[in-house]
Design a protein around this motif. Structure first.
Motif, short mmCIF file in Angstrom:
data_model
loop_
_atom_site.label_atom_id
_atom_site.label_comp_id
_atom_site.label_asym_id
_atom_site.label_seq_id
_atom_site.Cartn_x
_atom_site.Cartn_y
_atom_site.Cartn_z
N ASP A 2 0.82 -1.21 0.00
CA ASP A 2 0.00 0.00 0.00
C ASP A 2 0.85 1.26 0.00
OD1 ASP A 2 -1.85 -1.96 0.43
OD2 ASP A 2 -2.68 -1.10 2.24
N LYS A 3 2.09 1.11 0.35
CA LYS A 3 2.95 2.27 0.53
C LYS A 3 3.58 2.71 -0.78
CE LYS A 3 3.72 1.44 5.31
NZ LYS A 3 4.44 1.88 6.44
N SER A 4 4.08 3.91 -0.74
CA SER A 4 4.80 4.49 -1.86
C SER A 4 6.21 4.80 -1.41
CB SER A 4 4.12 5.78 -2.30
OG SER A 4 2.81 5.52 -2.71
N TYR A 5 7.10 4.93 -2.37
CA TYR A 5 8.48 5.32 -2.09
C TYR A 5 8.71 6.73 -2.60
CZ TYR A 5 9.93 0.45 -1.23
OH TYR A 5 10.08 -0.82 -0.72
N GLY A 6 9.48 7.49 -1.83
CA GLY A 6 9.93 8.80 -2.26
C GLY A 6 11.45 8.82 -2.27
N PHE A 7 12.01 9.38 -3.32
CA PHE A 7 13.47 9.42 -3.50
C PHE A 7 13.91 10.87 -3.67
CE2 PHE A 7 11.81 5.55 -5.26
CZ PHE A 7 12.72 4.56 -4.93
N ILE A 8 14.98 11.23 -2.98
CA ILE A 8 15.66 12.49 -3.23
C ILE A 8 17.13 12.18 -3.34
CG2 ILE A 8 16.45 14.63 -2.15
CD1 ILE A 8 13.73 15.36 -1.49
N GLU A 9 17.74 12.62 -4.43
CA GLU A 9 19.19 12.50 -4.58
C GLU A 9 19.74 13.92 -4.52
OE1 GLU A 9 21.59 9.47 -6.97
OE2 GLU A 9 21.26 11.15 -8.35
N ILE A 17 20.83 14.91 5.05
CA ILE A 17 20.24 14.85 6.39
C ILE A 17 19.23 15.98 6.56
CG2 ILE A 17 20.75 15.05 8.87
CD1 ILE A 17 21.59 12.37 7.55
N ASP A 18 19.55 17.16 6.05
CA ASP A 18 18.62 18.29 6.09
C ASP A 18 17.33 17.94 5.34
OD1 ASP A 18 17.84 21.15 6.52
OD2 ASP A 18 18.08 21.22 4.33
N ALA A 19 17.46 17.38 4.13
CA ALA A 19 16.29 17.01 3.34
C ALA A 19 15.47 15.94 4.06
CB ALA A 19 16.73 16.52 1.96
N LEU A 20 16.12 14.96 4.67
CA LEU A 20 15.41 13.92 5.40
C LEU A 20 14.66 14.51 6.59
CD1 LEU A 20 14.70 10.97 5.99
CD2 LEU A 20 16.87 10.80 7.23
N ALA A 61 10.72 19.02 0.73
CA ALA A 61 12.18 18.93 0.87
C ALA A 61 12.88 19.49 -0.36
CB ALA A 61 12.61 17.49 1.13
N ALA A 62 12.36 19.19 -1.54
CA ALA A 62 12.98 19.69 -2.77
C ALA A 62 12.95 21.22 -2.81
CB ALA A 62 12.27 19.11 -3.99
N ALA A 63 11.90 21.80 -2.28
CA ALA A 63 11.76 23.26 -2.31
C ALA A 63 12.53 23.96 -1.19
CB ALA A 63 10.28 23.63 -2.22
N ASN A 64 12.77 23.27 -0.07
CA ASN A 64 13.30 23.95 1.11
C ASN A 64 14.64 23.45 1.64
OD1 ASN A 64 11.02 25.79 1.65
ND2 ASN A 64 9.90 23.88 1.84
N LYS A 67 20.24 22.55 -0.20
CA LYS A 67 20.71 22.44 -1.58
C LYS A 67 19.56 21.94 -2.44
CE LYS A 67 25.61 21.44 -0.98
NZ LYS A 67 26.67 20.48 -1.31
N LYS A 68 19.58 22.30 -3.69
CA LYS A 68 18.59 21.80 -4.63
C LYS A 68 18.92 20.35 -4.96
CE LYS A 68 16.65 22.86 -9.18
NZ LYS A 68 15.27 22.81 -8.84
N PRO A 69 17.94 19.45 -4.90
CA PRO A 69 18.20 18.06 -5.24
C PRO A 69 18.66 17.90 -6.69
CG PRO A 69 16.10 18.26 -4.13
CD PRO A 69 16.57 19.65 -4.45
#
Length: 100
Positions: A2-9, A17-20, A61-64, A67-69
């Motif tokens: 039922d879950k989804s995955y989200g990825f940020i590189e 760590i900030d993005a997480l 996280a991508a917006a804030n 660093k920009k992902p």
């Protein structure tokens, strides 16, 4: 699943760590695993939760983040082959004693 995955590189461990932190404070998501490549210059954070929460977490996280992902993605109801890849990453992380 039922879950989804989200990825940020993102570049750098501190930025990851900030993005997480942003993702976990924004929505009901949890860290699944992370991968460091190029000596930690590229870090991929993978979170899971329902699709709305994961989408909100990744976008915020991508917006804030400090660093920009480099890239980002949300996979709703991932195929079993994707789940296997993520679980393999998690098992390597668990095997190093870095996840409880």
């Amino acid at each position: 699943m039922d879950k989804s995955y989200g990825f940020i590189e993102i570049t750098g461990v501190v930025a990851a760590i900030d993005a997480l932190d942003i993702m976990c404070k924004t929505a009901d998501v949890e860290l699944v695993t992370w991968e460091r490549k190029l000596g930690g210059r590229l870090v991929t954070i993978i979170v899971q939760g329902d699709v709305a929460a994961v989408t909100q977490a990744v976008e915020t996280a991508a917006a804030n983040a400090i660093k920009k992902p480099v890239c980002k993605a949300v996979i709703a109801r991932p195929h079993e082959e994707i789940v296997k890849i993520v679980e393999l990453s998690r098992s390597r992380w668990d095997g190093q004693g870095k996840h409880s």
